[in-house]
Scaffold this active site. Structure first.
Site, mmCIF file in Angstrom:
data_model
loop_
_atom_site.group_PDB
_atom_site.id
_atom_site.type_symbol
_atom_site.label_atom_id
_atom_site.label_comp_id
_atom_site.label_asym_id
_atom_site.label_seq_id
_atom_site.Cartn_x
_atom_site.Cartn_y
_atom_site.Cartn_z
ATOM 1 N N PRO A 60 0.820 -1.209 0.000
ATOM 2 C CA PRO A 60 0.000 0.000 0.000
ATOM 3 C C PRO A 60 0.858 1.266 0.000
ATOM 4 O O PRO A 60 1.986 1.252 0.518
ATOM 5 C CB PRO A 60 -0.787 -0.082 1.321
ATOM 6 C CG PRO A 60 -0.522 -1.411 1.898
ATOM 7 C CD PRO A 60 0.703 -1.963 1.272
ATOM 8 N N ASP A 61 0.285 2.351 -0.559
ATOM 9 C CA ASP A 61 0.947 3.661 -0.532
ATOM 10 C C ASP A 61 0.573 4.296 0.807
ATOM 11 O O ASP A 61 -0.335 5.128 0.886
ATOM 12 C CB ASP A 61 0.439 4.500 -1.718
ATOM 13 C CG ASP A 61 1.077 5.866 -1.795
ATOM 14 O OD1 ASP A 61 2.114 6.078 -1.131
ATOM 15 O OD2 ASP A 61 0.540 6.727 -2.513
ATOM 16 N N ALA A 62 1.242 3.834 1.849
ATOM 17 C CA ALA A 62 0.871 4.234 3.214
ATOM 18 C C ALA A 62 2.111 4.313 4.104
ATOM 19 O O ALA A 62 2.097 3.829 5.242
ATOM 20 C CB ALA A 62 -0.152 3.246 3.772
ATOM 21 N N LYS A 123 1.325 8.381 6.256
ATOM 22 C CA LYS A 123 0.305 8.983 5.384
ATOM 23 C C LYS A 123 -0.370 7.906 4.539
ATOM 24 O O LYS A 123 0.147 6.791 4.423
ATOM 25 C CB LYS A 123 0.938 10.070 4.521
ATOM 26 C CG LYS A 123 1.996 9.550 3.558
ATOM 27 C CD LYS A 123 1.511 9.497 2.160
ATOM 28 C CE LYS A 123 1.818 8.207 1.438
ATOM 29 N NZ LYS A 123 1.745 8.332 -0.031
#
Ligand code: SPV
Ligand code: MG
Length: 305
Positions: A60-62, A123
């Site tokens: 994930p882009d996290a 984020k």
């Protein structure tokens, strides 16, 4: 005395484009080959986006990948092409000290610009509808910009401050207040990001803001906006952040589905790039040239006849 032809740094190339181009077109990439394709297509610079790089790691882009992992990919991209790389560094991987370390590392690797965004760590991708988009206080983000500015050695290395106020539904006034603060703190450019399907709030921002540093837009959700409209609304950089990733995903999925359902490859061969195409992009033919050069040298040195 030998005349050494100094190569212009990529940060200088990017910096000069601000004055020579009406708009700088930046294509998203996620590895060395996609960066090379961005260059071959005629883009001015490459966006090393956290969404695409995370996705190609199956993650994930996290804020999951580390700075070192992002930098490794970004350096490979930088080595593969001549055009400058703008690195998406999320929230800067921590506080001001982490940002300082990051700027030193990215600048040393020859990356032309970094972007940091004013969300709290960890984020989540800005366009995730169900995502949490909590903003860092203006003061704490200004501290990161000061730290980034203190750490950079090359005056052309760009520190881009990314405003997430519109993503967090905090409104134009908050975005403008932050843009002013980030410019005062020393940011070299501003990314104003939006998740709306029209450019209206971006244009409202660019009309109202009195700053002088370049403004960057990422029109993923308001994709019908034209280049001329962006130019006439004071946008200096446009980032097509994830289109190479999404194009690859679709092409690969379609072809793999077709192969698994077929009894031979005869149907797919005309729908995919040739081996030649890949040989060219990976510079396979340079190997032969190198072999010839080495052989000539070995002959001169008397190792072979
Ligand atoms: C990215 O490409 O990683 C970005 C742009 O940060 S967005 O996905 O729109 O947040
Ligand atoms: Mg990102």
């Amino acid at each position: 005395m030998p005349i050494h032809k100094l190569k212009m740094s990529k940060s200088k190339i990017l910096h000069d484009l601000i004055t020579t181009k009406s708009i700088i077109k930046v294509g998203g990439a996620f590895d060395a080959m996609s960066a090379k394709l961005v260059e071959l297509s005629g883009f001015d610079a490459v966006w090393a986006g956290s969404f695409a790089i995370s996705a190609t790691h199956g993650l994930p882009d996290a804020s999951i990948l580390t700075m070192t992992e992002f930098l490794n990919v970004t350096s490979n991209m930088n080595d593969s092409c001549q055009i400058p790389i703008i690195a998406d560094c999320d929230t800067g991987f921590g506080g001001p000290s982490n940002v300082e370390h990051m700027v030193k590392k990215y600048e040393k690797a020859g990356i032309a610009a970094i972007s940091i965004e004013d969300k709290v760590f960890p984020k989540q991708n800005s366009l995730l509808e169900t995502g949490t988009h909590e903003l860092l206080s203006e003061k704490d983000f200004v501290a990161k910009i000061i730290s980034a500015k203190n750490a950079k050695q090359d005056p052309n290395f760009m520190i881009i401050a990314r405003i997430e106020a519109l993503i967090a539904n905090l409104g134009i006034d908050e975005a403008i207040k932050r843009a002013t603060a980030y410019e005062m703190a020393g940011a070299d450019a501003i990314i104003i990001h939006s998740k709306k399907n029209t450019p209206d709030e971006i244009f409202e921002f660019t009309e109202k803001w009195n700053g002088t540093i370049p403004i960057v837009a990422i029109p993923t959700t308001y994709g019908s906006v034209t280049i001329d409209e962006l130019i006439s609304h004071k946008i200096k950089f446009v980032i097509f952040a994830n289109h190479s990733l999404r194009a690859s995903h679709l092409a690969m999925s379609k072809i793999l589905d077709e192969i698994i359902q077929s009894t031979s490859l005869s149907g797919v061969n005309t729908k995919i790039s040739s081996m030649e195409d890949i040989f060219r992009v990976q510079k396979m033919y340079d190997i032969k040239t190198q072999e010839i050069e080495i052989e000539e040298k070995l002959k001169k040195l008397g190792y072979i006849d």
